[in-house]
Scaffold this motif. Structure first.
Motif, PDB file in Angstrom:
ATOM      1  N   GLU A 117      53.895   1.415  19.507  1.00 45.83           N
ATOM      2  CA  GLU A 117      52.762   0.774  18.841  1.00 45.83           C
ATOM      3  C   GLU A 117      52.411  -0.517  19.556  1.00 45.83           C
ATOM      4  OE1 GLU A 117      51.156   2.156  16.314  1.00 45.83           O
ATOM      5  OE2 GLU A 117      52.543   3.721  15.655  1.00 45.83           O
ATOM      6  N   GLY A 118      53.383  -1.381  19.697  1.00 49.74           N
ATOM      7  CA  GLY A 118      53.096  -2.686  20.309  1.00 49.74           C
ATOM      8  C   GLY A 118      53.345  -2.703  21.804  1.00 49.74           C
ATOM      9  N   HIS A 119      54.516  -2.295  22.245  1.00 52.77           N
ATOM     10  CA  HIS A 119      54.801  -2.243  23.679  1.00 52.77           C
ATOM     11  C   HIS A 119      55.622  -0.980  23.958  1.00 52.77           C
ATOM     12  CE1 HIS A 119      59.108  -3.230  23.676  1.00 52.77           C
ATOM     13  NE2 HIS A 119      58.819  -3.887  22.569  1.00 52.77           N
ATOM     14  N   ALA A 120      55.591  -0.545  25.190  1.00 52.42           N
ATOM     15  CA  ALA A 120      56.307   0.679  25.582  1.00 52.42           C
ATOM     16  C   ALA A 120      57.816   0.475  25.450  1.00 52.42           C
ATOM     17  CB  ALA A 120      55.923   1.049  26.998  1.00 52.42           C
ATOM     18  N   PHE A 121      58.515   1.572  25.153  1.00 52.09           N
ATOM     19  CA  PHE A 121      59.961   1.448  24.948  1.00 52.09           C
ATOM     20  C   PHE A 121      60.729   2.061  26.119  1.00 52.09           C
ATOM     21  CE2 PHE A 121      60.451   5.856  23.369  1.00 52.09           C
ATOM     22  CZ  PHE A 121      59.174   6.120  22.917  1.00 52.09           C
ATOM     23  N   HIS A 122      61.933   1.512  26.320  1.00 52.39           N
ATOM     24  CA  HIS A 122      62.726   1.925  27.475  1.00 52.39           C
ATOM     25  C   HIS A 122      63.785   2.936  27.063  1.00 52.39           C
ATOM     26  CE1 HIS A 122      60.934  -0.845  30.338  1.00 52.39           C
ATOM     27  NE2 HIS A 122      60.742  -1.619  29.271  1.00 52.39           N
ATOM     28  N   ASP A 147      53.338   2.492  34.149  1.00 47.55           N
ATOM     29  CA  ASP A 147      53.811   2.289  35.532  1.00 47.55           C
ATOM     30  C   ASP A 147      55.071   1.435  35.601  1.00 47.55           C
ATOM     31  OD1 ASP A 147      52.276   0.204  34.591  1.00 47.55           O
ATOM     32  OD2 ASP A 147      51.423  -0.297  36.535  1.00 47.55           O
ATOM     33  N   ALA A 148      55.520   0.913  34.457  1.00 46.27           N
ATOM     34  CA  ALA A 148      56.802   0.212  34.424  1.00 46.27           C
ATOM     35  C   ALA A 148      57.927   1.196  34.096  1.00 46.27           C
ATOM     36  CB  ALA A 148      56.761  -0.901  33.373  1.00 46.27           C
ATOM     37  N   GLY A 149      57.597   2.467  33.973  1.00 46.76           N
ATOM     38  CA  GLY A 149      58.612   3.472  33.674  1.00 46.76           C
ATOM     39  C   GLY A 149      59.031   3.486  32.207  1.00 46.76           C
ATOM     40  N   ALA A 150      58.221   2.871  31.350  1.00 39.94           N
ATOM     41  CA  ALA A 150      58.557   2.859  29.919  1.00 39.94           C
ATOM     42  C   ALA A 150      57.728   3.917  29.192  1.00 39.94           C
ATOM     43  CB  ALA A 150      58.298   1.476  29.325  1.00 39.94           C
ATOM     44  N   PHE A 151      58.240   4.305  28.006  1.00 40.41           N
ATOM     45  CA  PHE A 151      57.612   5.389  27.249  1.00 40.41           C
ATOM     46  C   PHE A 151      56.512   4.882  26.331  1.00 40.41           C
ATOM     47  CE2 PHE A 151      62.036   6.757  27.961  1.00 40.41           C
ATOM     48  CZ  PHE A 151      61.787   7.884  28.738  1.00 40.41           C
ATOM     49  N   ILE A 152      55.402   5.612  26.307  1.00 39.83           N
ATOM     50  CA  ILE A 152      54.327   5.336  25.363  1.00 39.83           C
ATOM     51  C   ILE A 152      54.318   6.394  24.268  1.00 39.83           C
ATOM     52  CG2 ILE A 152      51.808   5.341  25.191  1.00 39.83           C
ATOM     53  CD1 ILE A 152      51.900   3.766  27.910  1.00 39.83           C
ATOM     54  N   GLU A 153      54.582   7.625  24.651  1.00 42.53           N
ATOM     55  CA  GLU A 153      54.733   8.717  23.675  1.00 42.53           C
ATOM     56  C   GLU A 153      55.792   9.676  24.187  1.00 42.53           C
ATOM     57  OE1 GLU A 153      53.113   9.867  20.768  1.00 42.53           O
ATOM     58  OE2 GLU A 153      51.749   8.159  20.568  1.00 42.53           O
ATOM     59  N   VAL A 154      56.616  10.144  23.274  1.00 37.34           N
ATOM     60  CA  VAL A 154      57.572  11.214  23.557  1.00 37.34           C
ATOM     61  C   VAL A 154      57.450  12.202  22.408  1.00 37.34           C
ATOM     62  CG1 VAL A 154      60.001  11.826  23.772  1.00 37.34           C
ATOM     63  CG2 VAL A 154      59.174   9.700  24.776  1.00 37.34           C
ATOM     64  N   ALA A 161      71.690  18.777  16.886  1.00 43.13           N
ATOM     65  CA  ALA A 161      70.674  19.008  17.928  1.00 43.13           C
ATOM     66  C   ALA A 161      69.289  18.661  17.383  1.00 43.13           C
ATOM     67  CB  ALA A 161      70.730  20.453  18.412  1.00 43.13           C
ATOM     68  N   PHE A 162      68.373  18.424  18.330  1.00 45.19           N
ATOM     69  CA  PHE A 162      67.036  17.973  17.947  1.00 45.19           C
ATOM     70  C   PHE A 162      66.088  19.152  17.719  1.00 45.19           C
ATOM     71  CE2 PHE A 162      68.716  14.602  20.734  1.00 45.19           C
ATOM     72  CZ  PHE A 162      68.727  13.560  19.826  1.00 45.19           C
ATOM     73  N   ILE A 163      65.298  19.051  16.669  1.00 47.04           N
ATOM     74  CA  ILE A 163      64.242  20.026  16.403  1.00 47.04           C
ATOM     75  C   ILE A 163      62.882  19.405  16.719  1.00 47.04           C
ATOM     76  CG2 ILE A 163      63.095  21.199  14.487  1.00 47.04           C
ATOM     77  CD1 ILE A 163      66.036  21.844  13.519  1.00 47.04           C
ATOM     78  N   GLU A 164      62.727  18.143  16.387  1.00 45.46           N
ATOM     79  CA  GLU A 164      61.521  17.409  16.766  1.00 45.46           C
ATOM     80  C   GLU A 164      61.903  15.969  17.071  1.00 45.46           C
ATOM     81  OE1 GLU A 164      58.015  17.919  16.784  1.00 45.46           O
ATOM     82  OE2 GLU A 164      58.078  20.051  16.256  1.00 45.46           O
ATOM     83  N   VAL A 165      61.294  15.420  18.107  1.00 45.18           N
ATOM     84  CA  VAL A 165      61.406  13.998  18.418  1.00 45.18           C
ATOM     85  C   VAL A 165      59.996  13.516  18.703  1.00 45.18           C
ATOM     86  CG1 VAL A 165      62.278  12.306  20.073  1.00 45.18           C
ATOM     87  CG2 VAL A 165      63.700  14.253  19.429  1.00 45.18           C
ATOM     88  N   GLN A 166      59.498  12.605  17.886  1.00 45.65           N
ATOM     89  CA  GLN A 166      58.136  12.112  18.104  1.00 45.65           C
ATOM     90  C   GLN A 166      58.153  10.595  18.084  1.00 45.65           C
ATOM     91  OE1 GLN A 166      55.261  13.768  15.427  1.00 45.65           O
ATOM     92  NE2 GLN A 166      55.345  15.769  16.440  1.00 45.65           N
ATOM     93  N   GLY A 167      58.101   9.992  19.270  1.00 42.41           N
ATOM     94  CA  GLY A 167      58.138   8.536  19.356  1.00 42.41           C
ATOM     95  C   GLY A 167      56.835   7.986  19.881  1.00 42.41           C
ATOM     96  N   THR A 168      56.372   6.927  19.271  1.00 42.16           N
ATOM     97  CA  THR A 168      55.099   6.314  19.631  1.00 42.16           C
ATOM     98  C   THR A 168      55.284   4.818  19.804  1.00 42.16           C
ATOM     99  OG1 THR A 168      53.893   7.953  18.354  1.00 42.16           O
ATOM    100  CG2 THR A 168      52.748   5.891  18.805  1.00 42.16           C
TER     101      THR A 168
END
Lengths: 238, 238, 238, 238, 238, 238
Positions: free
Chosen positions: B205-210, D193-200, B196-203
């Motif tokens: 940098e270049g383009h948004a992730f799906h 607005d494309a529904g993609a993640f910038i930060e989680v 199970a997750f305790i921390e998830v920190q995603g950023t």
């Protein structure tokens, strides 16, 4: 008797490991027994404002202790928001000592910073720092000469440092923490390879010391420093 | 291709050395490849003001980097007079993560401080810190139980952390500095031994992730964290 | 020849004025030639945390320079937000020296703070500070004994300090600024009335110094300190 | 049931008031229910040192809370002399998020600073800040284009943020303070607005969360962010 | 009756000693009875950033109190790491007052800093500081004109300051500490030699004051300031 | 003519909104034209160390400006690490003024802190702060009496504040920024409902002011303060 069982004129085992970390121009782990200090030398192509345009370089030092390098945890200076008086005193001593064997004009307008970070403390951290920083400085200079940035070696002498003191009435060499915390007199000595003094800092903790005690301590320091210089040479010329 | 030649789901070599220094109740050197962090755990028989009289203990962390742990020298935070935002963010993350596997009531009114000091950096210093601090924390707890100061083990789960990211369009595990500085997405994941997750920190940098990229990265993280946990277990039960 | 025309073993004129300001338990203006320092001793009926309940007192010092005590204006430390390394080093030295002649148990749980504020600087401010602070301390103790708060005098020795150095190859006593800024070696010595050393701090500025030079400087210091002690005695017993 | 009586996927009322104060290039009051934040955008024709001469601009943020924006008065950070770790973490997050939708090269060598000041707090201050700062940034850009200082709009995506969490075992959207202080998991999500993640950024407070819970929370966040974006659009194009 | 036995409109003895220390361009010891302040004027050939290239100079002030200038020892501001609100308020007042009689364009692009350091306090330190700083400023200007660096005297008026107040229902002039600490109203007045006001700062301590009381106090201030100006003239033209 | 078209004795529109935010015991938005300040009163059941055990309470204030409350962005004091001299001066003035109408013994051992935060500045922020803080203080006191924590109202007078000055040779009331930045004299006046002065702070900016000008300004202040008091009364007793 000394707590460690050493004779009064016996040094702890000195170990010097070069290239301890990979990024710095010079990186040394120095151990005086259980005292362990990482000394790195960093070259930067700029000088402090008071030297700009002077043609001269600068050698300086910073000192720190990991919070749990000591028996009980010390507060982290970065967290407290300032370096304590002891830290500033030690890093001024290290920088001043190394400048005493460096021709700053020959170095040219660049700065070499010696970072001395204690990862485990058992007495004598400042003398280990000076002795290790000398080796890191040599490596940084070699880096500069081998890359063609420096033509002439600006180091004009070898340098090492040791502590001496009076423990239970007897002059002893290279005090560990058990001795240091009980010593009546504590003295740090920095010498060069010509046997001359660069720094002498003696403090009476319990009672004032006399001329004869001073001379006895300086003789012990001379012996210890010759031994450290020998280890430095073996490390630099393996 | 990854700069290191690793496959996308390949961790760097993880090494954990316990009892790295002698004073702390727990002292660990953890290496994720060339990233090397000293993690010590210090037990103090007092708690922060907000917990006084509550019967609960506290687990907290401090993080630092030696000035020349990095490619070019960073200014020393103790000398600048304050810890930067990144440092505070990381030490808050480490402390929060370790509290997530510790029963603070079972710990009793004492504080365990995890000091994570990076001596060499090559990406992933915060995930190495968390993974190493867990082992140091276990050692400190063992010290408390063996000395009779604690009856019940307050640690109720194993914990490790790894980074994942998207490098040149591909999800990869355990980024080193060469990848980290070029990654399009960077994510730090802390998990427990129940998966199970305790921390998830995603950023981004270049383009948004799906969503799909997120799921791919989390699957890699799960794999990596299982491997780190295996090394933690081998270190704790040699 | 010395810039001032003095012979190598000649002190500057020493003047000590007691009761220089009216509020402090001890207040002294000390002049070493053009170097002028106000030394006040303040008694407070409390001790630092580490001494609470110990039955012991504390003697400590703070040092400052008025911004225009020097040839060009220095930034005010209160305005810069911190005391520099030199200031901390000097105030640690002053406090340590005075504690060396004070029986802290006999003092009882109270603190005496020596504030040494340089109003005009011409070399030797730290040695003037120590020598003047000793007189202010004596006055504060007299204040305590005369008011019945202390039964036994906790001062167990007289103390003074002077600088010595090597100027143009010659050992000289009590350096003024013109010499100090050019000296090859600079040494500050603190001694008690038994002729024993409390502090010896020698620094090679230009070139390292030899054993014979050290001995010559210490002999000069001994002579100078006897003269200062004589002025202290005249001030205390007019 | 939620303390506010909302359904699990129900947002609080979002209100955005543009031109809230008169001096800034963009000035927005954003309300997420009782959480109220003033977001201003300030344009300055200079960049931080690391961007000088690069042709690129910078977008950054600062965050603060009025001392009595909260239930009990917090000390003022200006008075305490430093910004806390939480403040630095939040302002780094805001700045990073906005840079993710800004073409810094198209912005040119100027800085836009988003100041987010919480005047009333009831949970979700960082997500309200990001969502409001986006609108203020748009207004500042419009100001630049209308005055002819910018030819091309450097904003290449719309951005909003919301919190999600697990409250009493149920995933819920847009937590207020009553929920936030009791939540088992707290997650802040920034999307475009494309529904993609910038930060989680997800944190297990009470117990670790599983993949299914993560996915449920992210679906809620997606719904909430679409609603906020709709309010942003109505505000920008009334 | 006043504690000192003075009549309500009687000043304390004012003494001004020029050339009190040797390094500064202007150095004055001013005594208002037992209040003693060293005021030095330092000339520096640079201006603050906001005046660079403007052709105008700057006159500014810094204020400090020696820790034991007062009845009980105050913490040293340099040691506490910041100047208190009272200090900043006073030094802003001193600088503003002196700029009111200085033609900054005639001064040219240089800065004169007035350091006012209280060595003994007995009420009225700020008014003594202003009155003494004026004399030090005149000396610094004379130094500039005599050395040919200034052609025209930029001082276009004489300036002095005194405190007035209401003590036990009676308006009194030049309050000492015994009065100041008990006064119902405390007012500091700065005037020029044309009898016009440069600063008027009145504070009701015990009860609010009426128009008639204000007028009575201002009449006393006018009388006192004329007396101080006479002493300033005698000092400047002995 | 005044830039705003007002007559010399004409105030800007004063608006007072109570209960502006929800957490504080008193919360007021006060507008002097375009100058807008949030004033909150916070009650805490503790006093500063110097009042412990005295039976007396404390009223104090803190002041801040949002970075973009002004025409060009000011650095955030929390980020710079200290409050400037102007800020400290203003918050000392606000606290002192409010204490002048509060019976601290009747308040009992509790502290009321007035936070005055400027969200939009157009001159007169300190006088608006004092006038608004008075209303917030009244609301906090009502809160204490209605909850039974206080039996007797400790407020013994009404209080308001306004600025006056000399603009283009004419005395004017309630200066806005356009006037303030050009005024020859600037004066802040605090009065109570008996028409007596609590604070008078006049500063000559361009040229010194005469007795007649002072009297004219004080007459204007008296008129303006009566108008503000009328608005305060309407707000408190709607």
């Amino acid at each position: 008797m000394r707590p460690s069982g050493r004779t009064p004129d016996q040094m702890r085992t000195i170990q010097i490991t070069r290239n301890f970390t990979k990024h710095a121009e010079g990186s040394v782990l120095i151990c005086f027994g259980d005292t362990k200090v990482i000394c790195t030398a960093s070259v930067e192509e700029r000088v402090p404002p008071f030297l700009k345009g002077s043609g001269k370089g600068w050698v300086t030092a910073e000192y720190g202790m990991l919070p749990r390098s000591t028996d009980s945890r010390m507060g982290r200076e970065a967290s407290r928001g300032k370096q304590g008086g002891r830290t500033l005193e030690i890093q001024r001593l290290i920088g001043r000592s190394l400048r005493a064997v460096t021709d700053l004009t020959a170095l040219g307008e660049r700065t070499i910073t010696l970072d001395c970070d204690v990862i485990q403390a058992d007495g004598g951290t400042r003398t280990a720092s000076i002795s290790g920083a000398y080796v890191a400085l040599c490596d940084a200079i070699t880096n500069l000469t081998q890359s063609g940035r420096l033509k002439k070696d600006p180091i004009h002498g070898q340098l090492a440092s040791v502590s001496v003191g009076i423990y239970q009435g007897t002059p002893v060499l290279d005090l560990d923490y058990a001795e240091d915390s009980q010593a009546e007199t504590d003295m740090n000595v920095v010498m060069n390879d010509a046997g001359a003094f660069i720094e002498v800092q003696g403090t009476a903790e319990g009672h004032a010391f006399h001329m004869q005690e001073l001379n006895d301590m300086l003789a012990l320091a001379d012996k210890g420093i010759r031994e450290i210089m020998s280890v430095q040479q073996s490390a630099l010329n393996p």
